[in-house]
Scaffold this motif. Sequence first.
Motif, PDB file in Angstrom:
ATOM      1  N   VAL A  91       0.840  -1.204   0.000  1.00 40.72           N
ATOM      2  CA  VAL A  91       0.000   0.000   0.000  1.00 40.72           C
ATOM      3  C   VAL A  91       0.873   1.252   0.000  1.00 40.72           C
ATOM      4  CG1 VAL A  91      -1.660   1.345   1.357  1.00 40.72           C
ATOM      5  CG2 VAL A  91      -2.021  -1.113   1.004  1.00 40.72           C
ATOM      6  N   TYR A  92       1.933   1.243   0.777  1.00 42.69           N
ATOM      7  CA  TYR A  92       2.869   2.375   0.798  1.00 42.69           C
ATOM      8  C   TYR A  92       3.437   2.618  -0.601  1.00 42.69           C
ATOM      9  CZ  TYR A  92       7.133   5.032   1.562  1.00 42.69           C
ATOM     10  OH  TYR A  92       8.128   5.972   1.468  1.00 42.69           O
ATOM     11  N   LYS A  93       3.868   1.548  -1.269  1.00 44.49           N
ATOM     12  CA  LYS A  93       4.453   1.680  -2.612  1.00 44.49           C
ATOM     13  C   LYS A  93       3.417   2.176  -3.616  1.00 44.49           C
ATOM     14  CE  LYS A  93       7.935  -1.832  -1.779  1.00 44.49           C
ATOM     15  NZ  LYS A  93       8.357  -3.214  -2.055  1.00 44.49           N
ATOM     16  N   LEU A  94       2.177   1.690  -3.501  1.00 46.19           N
ATOM     17  CA  LEU A  94       1.116   2.155  -4.394  1.00 46.19           C
ATOM     18  C   LEU A  94       0.883   3.655  -4.224  1.00 46.19           C
ATOM     19  CD1 LEU A  94      -1.489  -0.737  -4.098  1.00 46.19           C
ATOM     20  CD2 LEU A  94      -0.401   0.051  -6.211  1.00 46.19           C
ATOM     21  N   LEU A  98       1.571   6.227  -7.335  1.00 50.64           N
ATOM     22  CA  LEU A  98       0.432   6.962  -7.876  1.00 50.64           C
ATOM     23  C   LEU A  98       0.472   8.442  -7.498  1.00 50.64           C
ATOM     24  CD1 LEU A  98      -2.220   4.254  -7.100  1.00 50.64           C
ATOM     25  CD2 LEU A  98      -1.601   5.036  -9.389  1.00 50.64           C
ATOM     26  N   ASN A  99       1.219   8.747  -6.439  1.00 56.39           N
ATOM     27  CA  ASN A  99       1.310  10.120  -5.953  1.00 56.39           C
ATOM     28  C   ASN A  99      -0.092  10.697  -5.731  1.00 56.39           C
ATOM     29  OD1 ASN A  99       2.657  12.366  -5.019  1.00 56.39           O
ATOM     30  ND2 ASN A  99       2.770  13.314  -7.046  1.00 56.39           N
ATOM     31  N   ALA A 100      -0.952   9.881  -5.128  1.00 57.14           N
ATOM     32  CA  ALA A 100      -2.330  10.281  -4.868  1.00 57.14           C
ATOM     33  C   ALA A 100      -2.844   9.501  -3.657  1.00 57.14           C
ATOM     34  CB  ALA A 100      -3.197   9.998  -6.091  1.00 57.14           C
ATOM     35  N   ASP A 101      -3.912  10.019  -3.073  1.00 58.44           N
ATOM     36  CA  ASP A 101      -4.475   9.398  -1.873  1.00 58.44           C
ATOM     37  C   ASP A 101      -5.729   8.584  -2.190  1.00 58.44           C
ATOM     38  OD1 ASP A 101      -2.521  10.489  -0.224  1.00 58.44           O
ATOM     39  OD2 ASP A 101      -3.642  12.347   0.017  1.00 58.44           O
ATOM     40  N   PHE A 102      -5.610   7.647  -3.085  1.00 58.39           N
ATOM     41  CA  PHE A 102      -6.746   6.789  -3.417  1.00 58.39           C
ATOM     42  C   PHE A 102      -7.005   5.748  -2.337  1.00 58.39           C
ATOM     43  CE2 PHE A 102      -5.051   7.443  -7.891  1.00 58.39           C
ATOM     44  CZ  PHE A 102      -5.903   8.490  -8.158  1.00 58.39           C
ATOM     45  N   ILE A 103      -5.958   5.365  -1.650  1.00 57.16           N
ATOM     46  CA  ILE A 103      -6.083   4.304  -0.660  1.00 57.16           C
ATOM     47  C   ILE A 103      -6.010   4.924   0.730  1.00 57.16           C
ATOM     48  CG2 ILE A 103      -5.141   2.142   0.216  1.00 57.16           C
ATOM     49  CD1 ILE A 103      -3.905   1.729  -2.585  1.00 57.16           C
ATOM     50  N   TYR A 107      -7.980   2.892  10.438  1.00 60.41           N
ATOM     51  CA  TYR A 107      -7.207   2.386  11.572  1.00 60.41           C
ATOM     52  C   TYR A 107      -7.947   1.285  12.323  1.00 60.41           C
ATOM     53  CZ  TYR A 107      -4.044   6.102  10.479  1.00 60.41           C
ATOM     54  OH  TYR A 107      -3.160   6.902   9.804  1.00 60.41           O
ATOM     55  N   GLY A 108      -7.206   0.203  12.537  1.00 61.82           N
ATOM     56  CA  GLY A 108      -7.740  -0.954  13.243  1.00 61.82           C
ATOM     57  C   GLY A 108      -8.577  -1.870  12.371  1.00 61.82           C
ATOM     58  N   LYS A 109      -8.816  -1.469  11.108  1.00 64.74           N
ATOM     59  CA  LYS A 109      -9.668  -2.264  10.212  1.00 64.74           C
ATOM     60  C   LYS A 109      -8.950  -2.707   8.941  1.00 64.74           C
ATOM     61  CE  LYS A 109     -13.341  -1.733  12.766  1.00 64.74           C
ATOM     62  NZ  LYS A 109     -13.905  -2.808  13.527  1.00 64.74           N
ATOM     63  N   GLY A 110      -8.302  -1.774   8.239  1.00 57.73           N
ATOM     64  CA  GLY A 110      -7.649  -2.128   6.978  1.00 57.73           C
ATOM     65  C   GLY A 110      -7.555  -0.946   6.033  1.00 57.73           C
ATOM     66  N   TYR A 111      -7.853  -1.205   4.768  1.00 56.70           N
ATOM     67  CA  TYR A 111      -7.704  -0.191   3.730  1.00 56.70           C
ATOM     68  C   TYR A 111      -8.950  -0.135   2.854  1.00 56.70           C
ATOM     69  CZ  TYR A 111      -2.821  -0.722   5.002  1.00 56.70           C
ATOM     70  OH  TYR A 111      -1.648  -0.786   5.706  1.00 56.70           O
ATOM     71  N   ARG A 112      -9.169   1.056   2.279  1.00 53.38           N
ATOM     72  CA  ARG A 112     -10.255   1.202   1.325  1.00 53.38           C
ATOM     73  C   ARG A 112      -9.842   2.150   0.211  1.00 53.38           C
ATOM     74  NH1 ARG A 112     -14.381   4.005   5.175  1.00 53.38           N
ATOM     75  NH2 ARG A 112     -13.182   5.857   5.704  1.00 53.38           N
ATOM     76  N   PHE A 113     -10.452   1.946  -0.953  1.00 52.63           N
ATOM     77  CA  PHE A 113     -10.221   2.786  -2.115  1.00 52.63           C
ATOM     78  C   PHE A 113     -11.266   3.892  -2.114  1.00 52.63           C
ATOM     79  CE2 PHE A 113     -11.258   3.856  -6.545  1.00 52.63           C
ATOM     80  CZ  PHE A 113     -10.014   4.225  -7.022  1.00 52.63           C
ATOM     81  N   VAL A 114     -10.804   5.118  -2.278  1.00 56.40           N
ATOM     82  CA  VAL A 114     -11.703   6.264  -2.400  1.00 56.40           C
ATOM     83  C   VAL A 114     -11.442   6.869  -3.770  1.00 56.40           C
ATOM     84  CG1 VAL A 114     -12.360   8.490  -1.460  1.00 56.40           C
ATOM     85  CG2 VAL A 114     -11.642   6.660   0.078  1.00 56.40           C
ATOM     86  N   PRO A 115     -12.423   6.797  -4.663  1.00 53.07           N
ATOM     87  CA  PRO A 115     -12.217   7.304  -6.023  1.00 53.07           C
ATOM     88  C   PRO A 115     -11.875   8.794  -6.044  1.00 53.07           C
ATOM     89  CG  PRO A 115     -14.282   6.071  -5.865  1.00 53.07           C
ATOM     90  CD  PRO A 115     -13.762   6.257  -4.468  1.00 53.07           C
ATOM     91  N   PRO A 116     -11.088   9.184  -7.039  1.00 53.33           N
ATOM     92  CA  PRO A 116     -10.727  10.612  -7.154  1.00 53.33           C
ATOM     93  C   PRO A 116     -11.950  11.471  -7.458  1.00 53.33           C
ATOM     94  CG  PRO A 116      -9.909   9.372  -9.049  1.00 53.33           C
ATOM     95  CD  PRO A 116     -10.530   8.396  -8.097  1.00 53.33           C
TER      96      PRO A 116
END
Length: 116
Positions: A91-94, A98-103, A107-116
């Motif tokens: 996730v860090y590398k992505l 991408l140089n963007a905050d899509f992911i 905290y305490g749950k995981g990750y999610r994608f937020v569309p631009p």
Amino acid sequence: MEKIMALIESTELVKYADVPSALLCYKGLRIDIMCRQVFWQEKSIELTPMEFDVFQLLARHPRRVFSQREIYEFVAPDSFESSWTGITSIVYKLRHKLNADFIQTVYGKGYRFVPP
């Protein structure tokens, strides 16, 4: 000959019938699932196979939170290695590539994608 071509075409359709979408498009972001390519603001982004798998999983399910374990089980279901903690690094590398905050980190749950 026409029957053979029709059979080939129908086989190809069946082969990809379980792919919900071969192309995911968001504002400035294009993910080509079949070609395994990502474009952000018309620029091709080079991803490793594992990075691509993680990114496309999240992008197919916008705003859904995936735990690290869920992500790992999707991208490496046949792996004998039980270390799913490497997802944080992916996730860090992505984010960096991408140089963007899509992911987003939930905290305490995981990750999610937020569309631009």
